[in-house]
Design a protein around this motif. Sequence first.
Motif, PDB file in Angstrom:
ATOM      1  N   PHE B  94     -25.747   3.112  10.771  1.00  0.00           N
ATOM      2  CA  PHE B  94     -26.584   2.228  12.043  1.00  0.00           C
ATOM      3  C   PHE B  94     -28.011   1.449  11.413  1.00  0.00           C
ATOM      4  O   PHE B  94     -28.280   0.494  12.631  1.00  0.00           O
ATOM      5  N   LEU B  95     -28.338   1.440  10.725  1.00  0.00           N
ATOM      6  CA  LEU B  95     -29.358   0.238   9.700  1.00  0.00           C
ATOM      7  C   LEU B  95     -27.771  -1.059  10.075  1.00  0.00           C
ATOM      8  O   LEU B  95     -29.154  -1.631  10.072  1.00  0.00           O
ATOM      9  N   LYS B  96     -26.934  -1.059   9.365  1.00  0.00           N
ATOM     10  CA  LYS B  96     -27.023  -1.938   9.305  1.00  0.00           C
ATOM     11  C   LYS B  96     -26.460  -2.703  10.404  1.00  0.00           C
ATOM     12  O   LYS B  96     -26.641  -4.298  10.588  1.00  0.00           O
ATOM     13  N   HIS B  97     -26.568  -1.873  11.638  1.00  0.00           N
ATOM     14  CA  HIS B  97     -25.454  -2.865  12.483  1.00  0.00           C
ATOM     15  C   HIS B  97     -27.378  -2.709  13.653  1.00  0.00           C
ATOM     16  O   HIS B  97     -26.842  -3.030  15.237  1.00  0.00           O
ATOM     17  N   GLY B  98     -28.036  -2.698  13.382  1.00  0.00           N
ATOM     18  CA  GLY B  98     -29.522  -2.293  14.041  1.00  0.00           C
ATOM     19  C   GLY B  98     -29.240  -1.796  15.488  1.00  0.00           C
ATOM     20  O   GLY B  98     -29.812  -2.061  17.039  1.00  0.00           O
ATOM     21  N   ALA B  99     -28.998  -0.408  15.396  1.00  0.00           N
ATOM     22  CA  ALA B  99     -27.632   0.067  16.418  1.00  0.00           C
ATOM     23  C   ALA B  99     -29.185   0.785  17.123  1.00  0.00           C
ATOM     24  O   ALA B  99     -29.777   2.539  17.993  1.00  0.00           O
ATOM     25  N   VAL B 100     -30.509   1.702  16.555  1.00  0.00           N
ATOM     26  CA  VAL B 100     -31.725   2.292  16.584  1.00  0.00           C
ATOM     27  C   VAL B 100     -32.777   1.371  17.324  1.00  0.00           C
ATOM     28  O   VAL B 100     -33.155  -0.273  16.734  1.00  0.00           O
ATOM     29  N   GLN B 101     -33.489   1.551  18.669  1.00  0.00           N
ATOM     30  CA  GLN B 101     -34.108   0.997  19.261  1.00  0.00           C
ATOM     31  C   GLN B 101     -35.064   1.935  19.016  1.00  0.00           C
ATOM     32  O   GLN B 101     -36.286   2.700  18.043  1.00  0.00           O
ATOM     33  N   CYS B 102     -35.967   3.017  19.780  1.00  0.00           N
ATOM     34  CA  CYS B 102     -36.880   3.782  20.604  1.00  0.00           C
ATOM     35  C   CYS B 102     -36.231   5.413  18.782  1.00  0.00           C
ATOM     36  O   CYS B 102     -37.289   5.621  18.389  1.00  0.00           O
TER      37      CYS B 102
END
Lengths: 338, 162
Positions: B94-102
């Motif tokens: 999730f970190l590697k793919h930038g899968a987190v916004q809020c």
Amino acid sequence: MINFQYSRPGDIADAVRQIAADPRAKFIAGGTNILDLMKYDVERPAHLIDISRLPLTGVEETASGGMRIGALVPNSDLSYHPLIEARYPILASAIRAGASQQLRNMASTGGNLLQRTRCLYFYDVATPCNKRAPGSGCSAIDGINRQNAILGTSDACIATHPSDMCVALAVLEAKVHVAGPAGERVIAFEDFHRLPGKTPERDTNLAPNEIITAIELPARGFAKNYTYIKIRDRHSYAFALVSVAAALELEGKTIKEARLALGGVAHKPWRNKEVEATLNGQPATRESFRSAADALLRDAKGFGHNDFKVELARRAVVRALTQAAQGTPQSQSNKKIV
Amino acid sequence: MTFRNALTLNINGSEHEVFIEPHWTLLDVLRREIGLTGTKENCIEAECGVCTVLLDGKAVCSCILLAMQAAGRSITTIEGLGTPDALDPLQVAFLKHGAVQCGYCIPGMILTAKSFLAEHPGTPTRHEIREAISGTLCRCTGYQKIIDAIADAGAEGAQAAS
């Protein structure tokens, strides 16, 4: 959510004793529907009897070549059981078409049969609803009835049964094993759910003090020529507008036996054996399928917002029979209907 | 009239004693009684999935599960998945793919994916991943990077297992 007394019976006999002793009690298994209804104030049980630990989690072969599924087998476990996938893929497929991963992990086989309708007015306690408050009237008949029934309705109720799994069980002609104070009995699947008539408050023919112990599948699984098609407002995690379970036995290109059940259109999974019989001996062609679909929907009646379901159901039946005849069942992950 | 019951819950490998009313959900108890606020609260009717935890390894909505029904079963919350020094492969992905916004859906999303990949080892298709997370809503990302991350973690898992 209101508070309630909580108990956990030690065995099936104890569960039956407890429910018979307390008319304000309800069973809870997976809880995915009863707790939802309690949060909406539709159900207000004074006592919840937690049956989730009872030993009803087996999936076993029967002596007659069928399968017996314990009432507490989670929907997801049933759907991915290797023997169910191999012999009754229509059941595995219908289960996967329903709810979400989380809910399939929680919901039980028996509980799936006992789901209440998702009619908007059944859930809205500020409005009349004969199913929730007998005699108060039906708000859906002249209301927002996009999700409601087109077959087998009454002046008192046009609710639908929301299950996908049950549509497959209707086609498979499953049997429902139940236990009660008078002992055990077996209910044919077509006799389990009711049409609304004048008593829409009663969804099923299960007595209030009875408990489902198992679902029995007959040997015939129609694993070669089947499909389950579900049409809904969005691709995932929505109740059916119309769904069709179709199972065929073919001899070459001729139909030897056809079974069809519809979801999302009636108070119970809808079958019409007379119409199914007209397909027997017919060529497996679009013309045969269209003629059966027309006959199946001949008495269908919309209530305004759901008028579209009559033609949608006709087309879905033709599509489902086509998929079944070709041996190309609907994928429940790639939702594209081909 | 108030009924209270003593209850022992096994959460992230530790036993917790609580004294609860029967109508409290597992979500209520996790956040309010135990203080594990990684599990989020939103719709409280199993529509959105932000409250997802693992019960005996399987994703469930803790908002619609009575805490009493979780007795004797193994509960995993986001706090029990990896540590800051040794993240779970899904957290790494999730970190590697930038899968987190809020971030509000992410604890539930990661546990939803964890359960799915455990049950479907190998390399799931994007259709399968989309279906698996259909009960866990994200209103920021548009899902594409979440699906990328889950696909990546699935592929890594399959590679590690082979």
